[in-house]
Write a protein that holds these residues in place. Structure first.
Motif, PDB file in Angstrom:
ATOM      1  N   GLN A   1       0.821  -1.207   0.000  1.00 34.95           N
ATOM      2  CA  GLN A   1       0.000   0.000   0.000  1.00 34.95           C
ATOM      3  C   GLN A   1       0.856   1.258   0.000  1.00 34.95           C
ATOM      4  N   VAL A   2       1.972   1.221   0.757  1.00 34.60           N
ATOM      5  CA  VAL A   2       2.884   2.363   0.771  1.00 34.60           C
ATOM      6  C   VAL A   2       3.563   2.513  -0.590  1.00 34.60           C
ATOM      7  N   ALA A   3       4.001   1.399  -1.160  1.00 40.14           N
ATOM      8  CA  ALA A   3       4.694   1.444  -2.452  1.00 40.14           C
ATOM      9  C   ALA A   3       3.789   1.993  -3.549  1.00 40.14           C
ATOM     10  N   GLN A   4       2.491   1.751  -3.445  1.00 36.73           N
ATOM     11  CA  GLN A   4       1.553   2.213  -4.472  1.00 36.73           C
ATOM     12  C   GLN A   4       1.408   3.729  -4.491  1.00 36.73           C
TER      13      GLN A   4
ATOM     14  N   PRO B   1       7.499  -6.492  25.248  1.00 44.04           N
ATOM     15  CA  PRO B   1       8.865  -6.012  25.027  1.00 44.04           C
ATOM     16  C   PRO B   1       8.934  -4.829  24.067  1.00 44.04           C
ATOM     17  N   LEU B   2       9.917  -3.972  24.297  1.00 42.62           N
ATOM     18  CA  LEU B   2      10.210  -2.889  23.369  1.00 42.62           C
ATOM     19  C   LEU B   2      10.926  -3.480  22.162  1.00 42.62           C
ATOM     20  N   ILE B   3      10.428  -3.187  20.977  1.00 45.47           N
ATOM     21  CA  ILE B   3      10.968  -3.777  19.752  1.00 45.47           C
ATOM     22  C   ILE B   3      11.324  -2.694  18.752  1.00 45.47           C
ATOM     23  N   GLN B   4      12.438  -2.880  18.097  1.00 49.23           N
ATOM     24  CA  GLN B   4      12.847  -2.003  16.993  1.00 49.23           C
ATOM     25  C   GLN B   4      12.507  -2.688  15.676  1.00 49.23           C
ATOM     26  N   SER B   5      11.926  -1.941  14.751  1.00 50.45           N
ATOM     27  CA  SER B   5      11.600  -2.475  13.429  1.00 50.45           C
ATOM     28  C   SER B   5      12.311  -1.650  12.365  1.00 50.45           C
ATOM     29  N   GLN B   6      12.910  -2.333  11.422  1.00 49.91           N
ATOM     30  CA  GLN B   6      13.571  -1.671  10.292  1.00 49.91           C
ATOM     31  C   GLN B   6      13.010  -2.258   8.996  1.00 49.91           C
ATOM     32  N   ILE B   7      12.579  -1.385   8.094  1.00 55.31           N
ATOM     33  CA  ILE B   7      12.046  -1.818   6.801  1.00 55.31           C
ATOM     34  C   ILE B   7      12.958  -1.277   5.708  1.00 55.31           C
ATOM     35  N   ARG B   8      13.374  -2.144   4.811  1.00 58.24           N
ATOM     36  CA  ARG B   8      14.215  -1.699   3.693  1.00 58.24           C
ATOM     37  C   ARG B   8      13.651  -2.251   2.399  1.00 58.24           C
ATOM     38  N   LEU B   9      13.390  -1.376   1.448  1.00 58.55           N
ATOM     39  CA  LEU B   9      12.876  -1.776   0.143  1.00 58.55           C
ATOM     40  C   LEU B   9      13.944  -1.568  -0.919  1.00 58.55           C
ATOM     41  N   ARG B  10      14.102  -2.553  -1.772  1.00 59.55           N
ATOM     42  CA  ARG B  10      14.948  -2.410  -2.961  1.00 59.55           C
ATOM     43  C   ARG B  10      14.000  -2.226  -4.129  1.00 59.55           C
ATOM     44  N   THR B  11      14.072  -1.072  -4.778  1.00 59.97           N
ATOM     45  CA  THR B  11      13.096  -0.724  -5.798  1.00 59.97           C
ATOM     46  C   THR B  11      13.769  -0.360  -7.118  1.00 59.97           C
ATOM     47  N   THR B  12      12.950  -0.154  -8.120  1.00 57.89           N
ATOM     48  CA  THR B  12      13.470   0.257  -9.424  1.00 57.89           C
ATOM     49  C   THR B  12      14.009   1.684  -9.393  1.00 57.89           C
ATOM     50  N   HIS B  13      13.769   2.411  -8.298  1.00 58.12           N
ATOM     51  CA  HIS B  13      14.291   3.771  -8.148  1.00 58.12           C
ATOM     52  C   HIS B  13      15.277   3.883  -6.993  1.00 58.12           C
ATOM     53  N   GLY B  14      15.886   2.755  -6.621  1.00 62.73           N
ATOM     54  CA  GLY B  14      16.872   2.773  -5.552  1.00 62.73           C
ATOM     55  C   GLY B  14      16.331   2.197  -4.257  1.00 62.73           C
ATOM     56  N   GLN B  15      17.089   2.364  -3.185  1.00 65.47           N
ATOM     57  CA  GLN B  15      16.707   1.826  -1.886  1.00 65.47           C
ATOM     58  C   GLN B  15      16.006   2.900  -1.052  1.00 65.47           C
ATOM     59  N   VAL B  16      15.029   2.458  -0.271  1.00 65.01           N
ATOM     60  CA  VAL B  16      14.331   3.373   0.630  1.00 65.01           C
ATOM     61  C   VAL B  16      14.035   2.596   1.909  1.00 65.01           C
ATOM     62  N   ALA B  17      14.138   3.274   3.053  1.00 60.92           N
ATOM     63  CA  ALA B  17      14.021   2.567   4.325  1.00 60.92           C
ATOM     64  C   ALA B  17      13.252   3.397   5.341  1.00 60.92           C
ATOM     65  N   GLY B  18      12.847   2.730   6.410  1.00 57.01           N
ATOM     66  CA  GLY B  18      12.201   3.385   7.534  1.00 57.01           C
ATOM     67  C   GLY B  18      12.403   2.548   8.776  1.00 57.01           C
ATOM     68  N   SER B  19      12.517   3.183   9.930  1.00 53.88           N
ATOM     69  CA  SER B  19      12.715   2.430  11.167  1.00 53.88           C
ATOM     70  C   SER B  19      11.955   3.096  12.301  1.00 53.88           C
ATOM     71  N   GLY B  20      11.679   2.319  13.336  1.00 51.91           N
ATOM     72  CA  GLY B  20      10.974   2.864  14.487  1.00 51.91           C
ATOM     73  C   GLY B  20      10.918   1.852  15.608  1.00 51.91           C
ATOM     74  N   GLU B  21      10.498   2.292  16.785  1.00 51.19           N
ATOM     75  CA  GLU B  21      10.398   1.426  17.946  1.00 51.19           C
ATOM     76  C   GLU B  21       8.998   1.498  18.533  1.00 51.19           C
ATOM     77  N   GLY B  22       8.590   0.428  19.209  1.00 48.77           N
ATOM     78  CA  GLY B  22       7.296   0.389  19.865  1.00 48.77           C
ATOM     79  C   GLY B  22       7.217  -0.839  20.741  1.00 48.77           C
TER      80      GLY B  22
ATOM     81  N   ALA C   1       7.676   2.245  11.992  1.00 46.73           N
ATOM     82  CA  ALA C   1       8.646   2.155  10.893  1.00 46.73           C
ATOM     83  C   ALA C   1       7.955   2.359   9.547  1.00 46.73           C
ATOM     84  N   LEU C   2       6.740   1.825   9.412  1.00 45.56           N
ATOM     85  CA  LEU C   2       5.996   1.962   8.156  1.00 45.56           C
ATOM     86  C   LEU C   2       5.661   3.427   7.884  1.00 45.56           C
ATOM     87  N   ASP C   3       5.303   4.163   8.935  1.00 41.11           N
ATOM     88  CA  ASP C   3       5.011   5.584   8.784  1.00 41.11           C
ATOM     89  C   ASP C   3       6.238   6.340   8.288  1.00 41.11           C
ATOM     90  N   LYS C   4       7.418   6.002   8.857  1.00 41.81           N
ATOM     91  CA  LYS C   4       8.661   6.640   8.408  1.00 41.81           C
ATOM     92  C   LYS C   4       8.970   6.232   6.971  1.00 41.81           C
TER      93      LYS C   4
END
Length: 380
Positions: free
Chosen positions: A290-293, A318-339, A349-352
């Protein structure tokens, strides 16, 4: 290809009742990929070098308190499936079972040795990680340890005051200096020794010169260099200047590439999948799609979501860190966050990630407008 001929029965094993001091000495003396822990002869889990670095547990603690679960792999499992299980289990080594009994181990190096001749079809720029944390030569070891923990990585490039690459520091370097200094310390002065270690500048312990690989080089060349120098990762540099840091390529990146598929749905790989609580793999995939669209010109080639669980808890969660990394046709894009909880961390992380995708879209629109303007000016 399966792992029947790749797995080995040669591995380091300790009993769950062994003290951690013995495990630490095993890593120093034999430098294994990991240690298999058994309890009365039955498989209990693994201990990795990175666990020891991130642990504040005393040396007299039993090894059983430190075990980490690793995927149980059948001896005839497919190489691609095993590569995915190692990545998602966040481990470099896993136990191999045959007919329900512990038979041996499989590690990342064995898999890469088996497929290395097929890696010439990939180039470094297709699979490397471009969002890299680096440190300067005067950064203290204590700060380095915090950065390694916060970013869930095992190596950091070191640059000088001009931003030029001068070294590399890894978890192995940190463990080595800690063990070396602790061996000299007695019980009474250990605390002081620890403080002195943390205050050392990374320049004193980094590896230099640094072995680098160009963006345009083949992954086969990169892996051969890793094996030649016994490194788990290389600094990636642009072709025109090997003193600039463009990114990092690790053995884990290569393993991850082995799992890429051409399925109808986006291929999402999740590291530490066992922490998922109120969210599923399919929920994660749909949310990222949905974000990629929001940037319709961008096609996601691969998505990697990493979860890291901290010790801190809120009402048992538990407190958890999440990191999202996408490899796309326009390069790499990422987001991270904790909760607190995997779903909460993933949503942050998805919001970032969404903001970064929209920013990427805006930057590309600005570039297109600039190009149109220049073309019009040239026509005058």
């Amino acid at each position: 290809m399966d792992i029947a001929d790749i797995a080995t029965q040669e591995f380091v094993e300790v009993d769950a009742d062994q003290r951690l001091s013995k495990v630490r000495s095993l890593f120093e003396r034999e430098n294994p990929k990991g240690v298999i822990v058994t309890n009365d002869g039955d498989y209990a889990g693994v201990i990795t070098q990175q666990q020891l670095l991130q642990s504040h547990i005393e040396d007299d603690t039993k090894a059983g308190a430190m075990v980490k679960s690793a995927p149980k792999i059948e001896r005839d499992a497919d190489v691609r499936d095993v590569a995915r299980m190692l990545v998602e289990g966040d481990t470099k080594v896993a136990p191999v079972f045959e007919a329900g009994d512990l038979w041996g181990i499989i590690d990342a190096d064995a898999i890469l040795h088996a497929v290395i001749d097929n890696l010439d079809v990939l180039t470094v720029d297709q699979i490397y990680t471009d969002n890299v944390v680096s440190v300067t030569e005067d950064t203290h070891i204590g700060r380095v340890i915090n950065l390694l923990r916060e970013n869930s990585v095992s190596r950091l490039p070191v640059v000088n005051e001009d931003g030029k690459l001068t070294g590399m520091v890894t978890t192995h370097d940190i463990v080595d200096v800690a063990v070396r200094n602790m061996d000299k310390a007695t019980q009474g002065d250990r605390a002081g020794d620890i403080e002195r270690i943390l205050d050392l500048p990374v320049y004193d312990e980094m590896s230099s010169p640094v072995i680098t690989i160009d963006l345009e080089d083949s992954v086969q060349d990169a892996v051969e260099l890793m094996f030649e120098y016994d490194y788990a990762g290389l600094v990636v540099t642009p072709e025109y200047d090997d003193s600039l840091v463009a990114g990092i390529l690790t053995k884990t990146d290569v393993l991850r590439a082995l799992t890429y598929t051409e399925e109808e749905h986006m291929d999402v790989q999740i590291t530490n999948v066992e922490v998922l609580d109120t969210i599923t793999r399919d929920d994660i995939r749909q949310s990222i799609e949905q974000v990629a669209q929001k940037y319709q010109e961008m096609s996601v080639q691969h998505a990697h979501v990493r979860f890291h669980q901290h010790r801190e808890k809120l009402r048992g969660t538990p407190l958890i860190q999440s990191q999202i990394r996408l490899r796309t046709t326009h390069g790499q894009v990422a987001g991270s966050g904790e909760g607190y909880g995997a779903e909460s961390a993933f949503r942050v992380a998805l919001d970032k990630l969404e903001r970064n995708v929209i920013e990427m879209k805006g930057m590309r629109s600005d570039e297109e407008y600039k190009g149109q303007l220049l073309r019009k000016l040239n026509e005058l």
